[in-house]
Design a protein around this motif. Structure first.
Motif, PDB file in Angstrom:
ATOM      1  N   LEU A  95       1.053  -0.668  -0.254  1.00  0.00           N
ATOM      2  CA  LEU A  95       0.324   0.383  -0.059  1.00  0.00           C
ATOM      3  C   LEU A  95       0.918   1.098   0.197  1.00  0.00           C
ATOM      4  CD1 LEU A  95      -3.183   0.091   2.059  1.00  0.00           C
ATOM      5  CD2 LEU A  95      -1.312   2.292   2.536  1.00  0.00           C
ATOM      6  N   ALA A  96       0.295   2.321  -0.246  1.00  0.00           N
ATOM      7  CA  ALA A  96       1.275   3.245  -0.799  1.00  0.00           C
ATOM      8  C   ALA A  96       0.292   4.775  -0.878  1.00  0.00           C
ATOM      9  CB  ALA A  96       2.536   3.987  -2.256  1.00  0.00           C
ATOM     10  N   ILE A  97      -0.005   5.863   0.098  1.00  0.00           N
ATOM     11  CA  ILE A  97      -0.077   6.890   0.087  1.00  0.00           C
ATOM     12  C   ILE A  97       0.021   7.787  -0.660  1.00  0.00           C
ATOM     13  CG2 ILE A  97      -1.137   8.383   2.090  1.00  0.00           C
ATOM     14  CD1 ILE A  97      -0.351   6.465   4.459  1.00  0.00           C
ATOM     15  N   VAL A  98      -0.941   8.821  -1.195  1.00  0.00           N
ATOM     16  CA  VAL A  98      -0.584  10.259  -2.367  1.00  0.00           C
ATOM     17  C   VAL A  98      -1.211  11.057  -1.887  1.00  0.00           C
ATOM     18  CG1 VAL A  98       0.271   9.945  -4.943  1.00  0.00           C
ATOM     19  CG2 VAL A  98       0.153   7.888  -3.841  1.00  0.00           C
ATOM     20  N   PRO A  99      -0.418  12.272  -1.267  1.00  0.00           N
ATOM     21  CA  PRO A  99      -1.052  13.669  -1.131  1.00  0.00           C
ATOM     22  C   PRO A  99      -1.506  13.886  -2.663  1.00  0.00           C
ATOM     23  CG  PRO A  99       1.305  13.463  -0.071  1.00  0.00           C
ATOM     24  CD  PRO A  99       0.825  11.491  -0.735  1.00  0.00           C
ATOM     25  N   LEU A 100      -2.278  14.607  -2.786  1.00  0.00           N
ATOM     26  CA  LEU A 100      -2.842  15.518  -3.806  1.00  0.00           C
ATOM     27  C   LEU A 100      -3.112  16.606  -3.730  1.00  0.00           C
ATOM     28  CD1 LEU A 100      -3.144  12.488  -4.886  1.00  0.00           C
ATOM     29  CD2 LEU A 100      -2.677  13.423  -7.019  1.00  0.00           C
ATOM     30  N   GLY A 101      -3.111  18.276  -3.964  1.00  0.00           N
ATOM     31  CA  GLY A 101      -3.761  19.431  -3.451  1.00  0.00           C
ATOM     32  C   GLY A 101      -4.328  19.952  -4.502  1.00  0.00           C
ATOM     33  N   SER A 102      -3.727  20.955  -4.557  1.00  0.00           N
ATOM     34  CA  SER A 102      -3.649  22.218  -6.004  1.00  0.00           C
ATOM     35  C   SER A 102      -3.093  23.360  -5.058  1.00  0.00           C
ATOM     36  CB  SER A 102      -4.710  23.027  -5.969  1.00  0.00           C
ATOM     37  OG  SER A 102      -5.440  23.842  -4.482  1.00  0.00           O
ATOM     38  N   THR A 103      -2.677  24.317  -6.157  1.00  0.00           N
ATOM     39  CA  THR A 103      -1.503  25.544  -5.900  1.00  0.00           C
ATOM     40  C   THR A 103      -3.148  26.458  -6.706  1.00  0.00           C
ATOM     41  OG1 THR A 103       0.130  24.510  -5.908  1.00  0.00           O
ATOM     42  CG2 THR A 103       0.076  26.741  -6.023  1.00  0.00           C
ATOM     43  N   GLU A 104      -3.499  27.306  -5.810  1.00  0.00           N
ATOM     44  CA  GLU A 104      -5.069  27.999  -6.061  1.00  0.00           C
ATOM     45  C   GLU A 104      -5.092  28.942  -4.917  1.00  0.00           C
ATOM     46  OE1 GLU A 104      -7.766  25.311  -6.897  1.00  0.00           O
ATOM     47  OE2 GLU A 104      -8.480  25.523  -4.449  1.00  0.00           O
ATOM     48  N   GLN A 105      -5.720  30.065  -5.181  1.00  0.00           N
ATOM     49  CA  GLN A 105      -6.364  31.208  -4.470  1.00  0.00           C
ATOM     50  C   GLN A 105      -7.461  31.068  -3.867  1.00  0.00           C
ATOM     51  OE1 GLN A 105      -9.358  32.364  -4.336  1.00  0.00           O
ATOM     52  NE2 GLN A 105     -10.756  31.350  -4.990  1.00  0.00           N
ATOM     53  N   HIS A 106      -7.133  30.696  -2.138  1.00  0.00           N
ATOM     54  CA  HIS A 106      -8.185  30.443  -1.261  1.00  0.00           C
ATOM     55  C   HIS A 106      -8.852  31.569   0.394  1.00  0.00           C
ATOM     56  CE1 HIS A 106      -7.159  26.413  -1.852  1.00  0.00           C
ATOM     57  NE2 HIS A 106      -8.359  26.179  -0.990  1.00  0.00           N
ATOM     58  N   GLY A 107      -8.813  32.394  -1.703  1.00  0.00           N
ATOM     59  CA  GLY A 107      -9.143  34.308  -0.397  1.00  0.00           C
ATOM     60  C   GLY A 107      -8.354  34.716  -0.231  1.00  0.00           C
ATOM     61  N   PRO A 108      -8.067  36.099   0.421  1.00  0.00           N
ATOM     62  CA  PRO A 108      -7.421  36.880   1.588  1.00  0.00           C
ATOM     63  C   PRO A 108      -7.027  37.041   2.048  1.00  0.00           C
ATOM     64  CG  PRO A 108      -9.894  37.951   2.017  1.00  0.00           C
ATOM     65  CD  PRO A 108      -9.595  36.665   0.525  1.00  0.00           C
ATOM     66  N   HIS A 109      -6.994  35.967   2.950  1.00  0.00           N
ATOM     67  CA  HIS A 109      -6.666  35.149   4.404  1.00  0.00           C
ATOM     68  C   HIS A 109      -5.656  33.792   3.933  1.00  0.00           C
ATOM     69  CE1 HIS A 109     -10.024  32.753   3.539  1.00  0.00           C
ATOM     70  NE2 HIS A 109      -9.977  32.294   4.620  1.00  0.00           N
ATOM     71  N   LEU A 110      -5.798  33.198   3.000  1.00  0.00           N
ATOM     72  CA  LEU A 110      -4.840  31.532   2.700  1.00  0.00           C
ATOM     73  C   LEU A 110      -4.649  32.000   1.841  1.00  0.00           C
ATOM     74  CD1 LEU A 110      -8.025  29.115   3.823  1.00  0.00           C
ATOM     75  CD2 LEU A 110      -5.886  30.054   5.392  1.00  0.00           C
ATOM     76  N   PRO A 111      -3.082  30.650   2.168  1.00  0.00           N
ATOM     77  CA  PRO A 111      -1.979  30.777   0.892  1.00  0.00           C
ATOM     78  C   PRO A 111      -2.714  30.082  -0.502  1.00  0.00           C
ATOM     79  CG  PRO A 111      -1.355  29.462   3.189  1.00  0.00           C
ATOM     80  CD  PRO A 111      -2.850  29.924   3.139  1.00  0.00           C
ATOM     81  N   LEU A 112      -2.215  29.649  -1.261  1.00  0.00           N
ATOM     82  CA  LEU A 112      -2.083  29.031  -2.523  1.00  0.00           C
ATOM     83  C   LEU A 112      -2.127  28.467  -2.346  1.00  0.00           C
ATOM     84  CD1 LEU A 112      -2.378  32.495  -3.715  1.00  0.00           C
ATOM     85  CD2 LEU A 112      -1.695  30.697  -6.253  1.00  0.00           C
ATOM     86  N   ALA A 113      -1.348  27.800  -1.439  1.00  0.00           N
ATOM     87  CA  ALA A 113      -1.028  26.592  -0.997  1.00  0.00           C
ATOM     88  C   ALA A 113      -1.722  25.084   0.322  1.00  0.00           C
ATOM     89  CB  ALA A 113       0.754  26.352  -0.133  1.00  0.00           C
ATOM     90  N   THR A 114      -2.783  26.434   0.660  1.00  0.00           N
ATOM     91  CA  THR A 114      -3.568  25.103   1.631  1.00  0.00           C
ATOM     92  C   THR A 114      -3.817  24.192   0.800  1.00  0.00           C
ATOM     93  OG1 THR A 114      -4.676  27.532   1.601  1.00  0.00           O
ATOM     94  CG2 THR A 114      -6.187  25.555   2.024  1.00  0.00           C
ATOM     95  N   ASP A 115      -4.925  23.455   0.253  1.00  0.00           N
ATOM     96  CA  ASP A 115      -4.743  22.466   0.097  1.00  0.00           C
ATOM     97  C   ASP A 115      -3.241  21.495  -1.061  1.00  0.00           C
ATOM     98  OD1 ASP A 115      -7.683  22.817  -0.374  1.00  0.00           O
ATOM     99  OD2 ASP A 115      -7.813  22.807  -2.800  1.00  0.00           O
ATOM    100  N   HIS A 116      -2.390  21.747  -0.937  1.00  0.00           N
ATOM    101  CA  HIS A 116      -1.703  20.077  -0.625  1.00  0.00           C
ATOM    102  C   HIS A 116      -0.740  20.369   0.810  1.00  0.00           C
ATOM    103  CE1 HIS A 116       0.903  23.536  -2.728  1.00  0.00           C
ATOM    104  NE2 HIS A 116       2.050  23.200  -2.032  1.00  0.00           N
ATOM    105  N   LEU A 117      -0.764  21.790   1.084  1.00  0.00           N
ATOM    106  CA  LEU A 117       0.216  21.622   2.722  1.00  0.00           C
ATOM    107  C   LEU A 117      -1.471  21.075   3.400  1.00  0.00           C
ATOM    108  CD1 LEU A 117       0.840  24.827   3.459  1.00  0.00           C
ATOM    109  CD2 LEU A 117       1.982  23.594   3.574  1.00  0.00           C
ATOM    110  N   ILE A 118      -2.602  20.861   3.793  1.00  0.00           N
ATOM    111  CA  ILE A 118      -3.544  19.695   4.385  1.00  0.00           C
ATOM    112  C   ILE A 118      -3.002  18.557   3.680  1.00  0.00           C
ATOM    113  CG2 ILE A 118      -6.024  19.870   4.448  1.00  0.00           C
ATOM    114  CD1 ILE A 118      -6.569  22.160   3.748  1.00  0.00           C
ATOM    115  N   ALA A 119      -3.604  18.695   2.813  1.00  0.00           N
ATOM    116  CA  ALA A 119      -3.143  17.161   1.765  1.00  0.00           C
ATOM    117  C   ALA A 119      -1.735  16.206   2.375  1.00  0.00           C
ATOM    118  CB  ALA A 119      -3.330  16.738   1.094  1.00  0.00           C
TER     119      ALA A 119
END
Length: 266
Positions: A20-44
């Motif tokens: 088994l392997a765990i593969v994290p995936l996210g995005s680099t996209e706007q998350h409003g004026p308060h969050l970084p573009l890295a939000t999704d991939h940081l969480i994943a």
């Protein structure tokens, strides 16, 4: 275990004993004026690395750019087209199977990736290469999310804000939380149910979705009440979702592989 930190001889035992392997995936996209573009991939990545630490399963490097053209009007958003994304994920997953992996958990934190990861999983399942599942952290703990936030939202809202406050607080612009809530769509569910008067065209008309981009609905790109988020709530979400992910990995690792493969033709 994090794959990229290991020297190749030290991975031999894992590939000989585990599948088994765990593969994290996210995005680099706007998350409003308060969050970084890295939000999704940081969480994943945070959840995938935590689950790997708790369980001992292998975690791969993170896919940081996903299918995000619906956020393109906001500065800095990056995306790949859906066919290329699917082909890329399928290709590196087949690479993992070369080393002996035959089941994969795609730890996904971006809604725009969902259908494409599921399609990759379908392809690999159909030719009996591997059994791959797409997992979204918030969908594993819906009751907790509802309990913690009065006005949640699917993008840049309090649940994602709280998670980044917990994981990377230095990247959150806390002084912009009020502006995020006021400039976005605070009551997301009422807005899409037609109970809140939209400034432009309504998001739904007689069951038809009338929008393609986030900016069609939200001037600053976010939904929900970000002022309801705290790092403590983020820590609670993170711990609960991590445990759900560990349990999923353990179930999948223990499952009989033949039972996971396609059923015979009727």
């Amino acid at each position: 275990m994090y794959l990229a930190d290991e020297a190749w001889p030290d991975l031999e035992t894992y590939f000989a004993e585990e599948s088994l392997a765990i593969v994290p995936l996210g995005s680099t996209e706007q998350h409003g004026p308060h969050l970084p573009l890295a939000t999704d991939h940081l969480i994943a990545e945070g959840l995938a690395r935590e689950a790997a630490e708790r369980s001992g399963y292998l975690c791969t490097p993170t896919v940081n750019v996903g299918v995000s053209p619906h956020h393109r009007q906001f500065h800095g958003t990056m995306w790949v087209d859906a066919p290329e994304f699917r082909d890329y994920v399928e290709s590196f997953t087949r690479n993992l199977t070369y080393h002996g992996i035959d089941r994969v958990v795609y730890v996904n934190a971006h809604g725009g990736n969902v259908e494409h990861l599921q399609e990759v999983g379908r392809r690999l399942h159909a030719d009996e290469t591997a059994f791959c599942v797409e997992w979204m952290w918030d969908e594993s703990i819906p009751d907790l999310v509802d309990d913690l936030f009065e006005h949640n939202g699917p993008h840049g809202g309090p649940k994602e804000t709280a998670m980044i406050q917990h994981l990377r607080p230095e990247l959150v612009h806390d002084d912009r939380l009020d502006d995020a809530a006021e400039g976005g769509v605070r009551e997301f569910e009422k807005y899409f149910a037609g109970e809140v008067e939209p400034e432009g065209r309504p998001p739904m008309v007689n069951g038809a979705r009338t929008f393609y981009d986030a900016r069609d609905n939200s001037e600053n790109g976010v939904f929900g009440d970000q002022t309801d988020a705290t790092a403590a709530k983020g820590a609670e979400l993170f711990d609960a979702a991590s445990e759900q992910l560990v349990q999923l990995c353990e179930w999948l690792a223990d499952a009989d592989y033949e039972a996971l493969m396609p059923a015979d033709h009727v």
